[in-house]
Design a protein around this motif. Structure first.
Motif, PDB file in Angstrom:
ATOM      1  N   ARG A  41       0.809  -0.968  29.604  1.00  0.00           N
ATOM      2  CA  ARG A  41       2.031  -1.775  29.624  1.00  0.00           C
ATOM      3  C   ARG A  41       1.714  -3.271  29.555  1.00  0.00           C
TER       4      ARG A  41
ATOM      5  N   SER B 230      11.958   3.114  28.556  1.00  0.00           N
ATOM      6  CA  SER B 230      10.680   3.079  29.250  1.00  0.00           C
ATOM      7  C   SER B 230       9.530   3.101  28.255  1.00  0.00           C
ATOM      8  N   LEU B 231       8.335   2.853  28.761  1.00  0.00           N
ATOM      9  CA  LEU B 231       7.141   2.943  27.934  1.00  0.00           C
ATOM     10  C   LEU B 231       6.958   4.366  27.417  1.00  0.00           C
TER      11      LEU B 231
END
Length: 409
Positions: free
Chosen positions: A399, A182-183
């Motif tokens: 993102r 994930s980020l």
């Protein structure tokens, strides 16, 4: 070293008698670098230790082999192989080349890859001599130092080199390496390839700590023969853990009990080793830019190093966001600035773009006002606010910025 020993060591790294494991393909670098392998210029790949330069070399070798280059035309010399530890002098190049030619019997062009070339002092002169003699050798070299391409290198190889900066994984590459990541994980543990592939958080931290120590010891302490390593390490930990802060040499000198000149020198070494990235004050006036009151900011070129720099890690989401944006910008730009005036501030200025970063989605009056005030004084610039998740008008989520936003330069 005798020829037989040299060949045995080289066989471990070269594709002559075995397949090369080149890992996950970093396509953006292969696309950038490979087309220039047929040109004469020396290719230099530079970047922070463990960013993947050696792997990219292997991937370039595979591209050559896939395009019908004979495997005996490849010569890969890794100067970090322990077998060469006591032979790091210019004579080693001649010894390796001589042994290789006798072994390979290759009369065609040689693709000579030299990894961590800065380990041999004066390498520039040897490469320049072979270059100017029009030998059928294409040099591709790597180094964990920005000064690989300055001073002697630039003077001796002006017009004879093409340089490419290799960074840890971008967020897009990070997702390719680890589909389930994930980020949030990228911001916490960074983009070093081996860290991205490791699933255990404890092992990630252990490896990152080792990376940090290797950068300090191998690329700074050993290279510059620094005696007081304790002061250097303490300074490095502080600067990394406070990434994004303005830096006063006077204050640091008082805190660490080191002279201002020594502090400045140490910071220069850290920047040269790609541990830190300096963001200077924006102004068209050289006088203003060099005003001692316009303190520079220092960021870190991988978030994972922030994670392990402090003895006690503390969550700072704003710092993570801002440093992550800096990393993205540093992939493309060598010079990045910030701006402040009274209570207004702009985090980053590149090309004709002014950027502010916020870790949430609340419309911060301060962030917007800073961009508006800067634009009033610099009408040719456009602005961008990077937020947690909002994307509209002159705003984008972090993102989306990392994956899609394009900055022209």
């Amino acid at each position: 070293m005798d020829e037989a020993t040299i060949i045995e060591v080289l066989k471990r790294w070269n594709p002559w008698e075995k397949e090369i494991d080149a890992g996950i393909k970093r396509q953006r670098y292969i696309k950038k670098v490979y087309p220039y392998l047929e040109r004469k210029e020396v290719i230099a790949l530079k970047g922070i230790r463990r960013a993947g330069k050696s792997t990219i070399i292997k991937q370039l070798i595979l591209e050559l082999l896939n395009n019908k280059i004979d495997k005996k035309q490849i010569l890969y010399l890794n100067l970090e192989d322990y077998n060469f530890a006591n032979s790091l002098k210019i004579e080693l190049f001649e010894e390796v080349l001589s042994a290789y030619k006798k072994y390979s019997k290759n009369n065609n062009k040689i693709y000579f890859f030299i990894d961590e070339i800065q380990k041999i002092k004066g390498w520039e002169k040897w490469v320049r001599t072979n270059y100017d003699l029009n030998e059928k050798i294409k040099f591709i070299v790597t180094g964990s130092s920005a000064s690989l391409l300055s001073k002697d290198f630039s003077a001796l190889l002006t017009g004879r080199n093409l340089s490419f900066k290799i960074t840890p994984l971008s967020f897009a590459e990070f997702l390719e390496f680890s589909k389930t990541s994930s980020l949030e994980e990228y911001m916490e543990f960074g983009g070093f390839p081996e860290i991205a592939l490791e699933r255990s958080k404890d092992k990630k931290r252990f490896l990152l700590q080792q990376y940090f120590e290797d950068i300090i010891h191998k690329d700074i302490v050993d290279r510059y023969n620094i005696r007081n390593t304790k002061q250097l390490i303490e300074l490095a930990r502080y600067l990394v853990s406070t990434a994004g802060s303005k830096i006063s040499l006077n204050k640091l000198a008082k805190v660490f009990g080191i002279s201002k000149d020594t502090i400045s020198t140490y910071i220069g070494y850290m920047i040269d080793a790609y541990l830190l990235f300096e963001v200077t004050y924006f102004s068209y006036s050289a006088k203003v830019r060099h005003d001692l009151s316009k303190l520079p900011k220092l960021y870190v070129l991988d978030n994972g190093l922030i994670h392990v720099a402090s003895i006690k890690y503390s969550e700072n989401l704003g710092q993570k966001f801002e440093n992550t944006v800096l990393i993205k910008l540093a992939e493309q730009f060598d010079e990045i600035s910030y701006w402040s005036e009274l209570k207004s501030e702009v985090d980053f200025i590149v090309d004709r773009l002014a950027i502010n970063v916020t870790a949430n989605d609340k419309m911060s009056k301060r962030e917007m006002q800073g961009l508006e005030n800067f634009q009033k004084a610099n009408k040719t610039f456009y602005t961008l606010l990077i937020t947690n998740s909002i994307s509209k008008d002159n705003m984008t989520s972090l993102r989306e910025f990392l994956l899609k936003y394009q900055i022209e330069n």
